[in-house]
Design a protein around this motif. Structure first.
Motif, PDB file in Angstrom:
ATOM      1  N   ALA A   1     -11.254  -1.513  -1.757  1.00 37.82           N
ATOM      2  CA  ALA A   1     -10.426  -0.998  -2.846  1.00 37.82           C
ATOM      3  C   ALA A   1     -11.108  -1.274  -4.171  1.00 37.82           C
TER       4      ALA A   1
ATOM      5  N   MET B   1       0.870  -1.175   0.000  1.00 37.39           N
ATOM      6  CA  MET B   1       0.000   0.000   0.000  1.00 37.39           C
ATOM      7  C   MET B   1       0.905   1.223   0.000  1.00 37.39           C
TER       8      MET B   1
ATOM      9  N   TYR C   1      -6.856   0.968  -6.102  1.00 37.10           N
ATOM     10  CA  TYR C   1      -6.770   2.090  -5.174  1.00 37.10           C
ATOM     11  C   TYR C   1      -7.722   1.875  -4.008  1.00 37.10           C
ATOM     12  N   LEU C   2      -7.239   2.187  -2.797  1.00 34.96           N
ATOM     13  CA  LEU C   2      -8.090   2.098  -1.618  1.00 34.96           C
ATOM     14  C   LEU C   2      -9.201   3.129  -1.712  1.00 34.96           C
ATOM     15  N   ASP C   3     -10.362   2.778  -1.165  1.00 35.43           N
ATOM     16  CA  ASP C   3     -11.513   3.659  -1.267  1.00 35.43           C
ATOM     17  C   ASP C   3     -12.028   4.070   0.116  1.00 35.43           C
TER      18      ASP C   3
END
Length: 193
Positions: free
Chosen positions: A140, A25, A121-123
């Protein structure tokens, strides 16, 4: 289609291939790197810390078509200082790049190769607590979602000038919209001889 290196294919065909998932990450403050084994692994200049049994990743589902699957990363038994970080810095999480690799471990314990298995991508980062334990779950979305979003640019003079200042190829596009184009008939070519 994913391409695998010859060394990866040869080791995979061996009698007892050992694999591990590598998760990185990429936060603005630095990279958090974990692996699914109980010992540290080095790959690509990053040390992936052993986190066996501490977390869980939802299954990666690849399918044909326009449906793009996201993932969930869950970590249970979280310490209070990490919970405070998750509560106060949830905005730092959104948009953070996540890369999952499938690593093949050699006889010597080193990573032979680790092709990318998932990229996104992390959300969001919902937190659930029952008084005794706390679980932080990060959702994500795949980077493939960007392919479905489309392009905000149009075929207009303003967009053309933003990309290529001084280019006049789209200057008359608005004035020509809806104007019928009349092609000469066959008789025009016969009479012009």
């Amino acid at each position: 289609m994913k391409s695998l290196s010859p060394a990866f294919v040869a080791a995979l065909a061996g009698p007892t291939p050992q694999v591990a998932q590598l998760v990185s990450m990429h936060f603005a403050s630095g990279v958090v790197a974990l692996n699914s084994m109980n010992r540290d692994l080095d790959f690509g200049g990053i040390t992936y810390r052993g986190a066996a049994g501490l977390g869980e990743i939802s299954p990666i589902k690849d399918s044909a078509g326009s449906e793009v699957q996201g993932l969930q990363f869950a970590m249970s038994g979280v310490a209070s200082e990490l919970l405070a970080l998750a509560l106060s810095d949830a905005t730092v999480v959104q948009g953070t790049r996540v890369v999952i690799r499938l690593a093949l471990i050699g006889e010597d314990g080193a990573v032979i190769d680790a092709p990318v298995d998932w990229d996104g991508y992390l959300d969001t980062m919902p937190i659930s607590a029952d008084g005794q334990t706390c679980t932080i779950t990060a959702t994500a979305e795949s980077s493939a979602v960007d392919l479905l979003r489309g392009n905000a640019m149009t075929n207009s003079n303003a967009d053309q000038q933003a990309l290529y200042p001084g280019d006049r190829s789209m200057e008359y596009i608005v004035s020509q919209d809806g104007v019928p184009v009349v092609w000469p008939t066959k008789q025009y070519y016969i009479d012009s001889r």
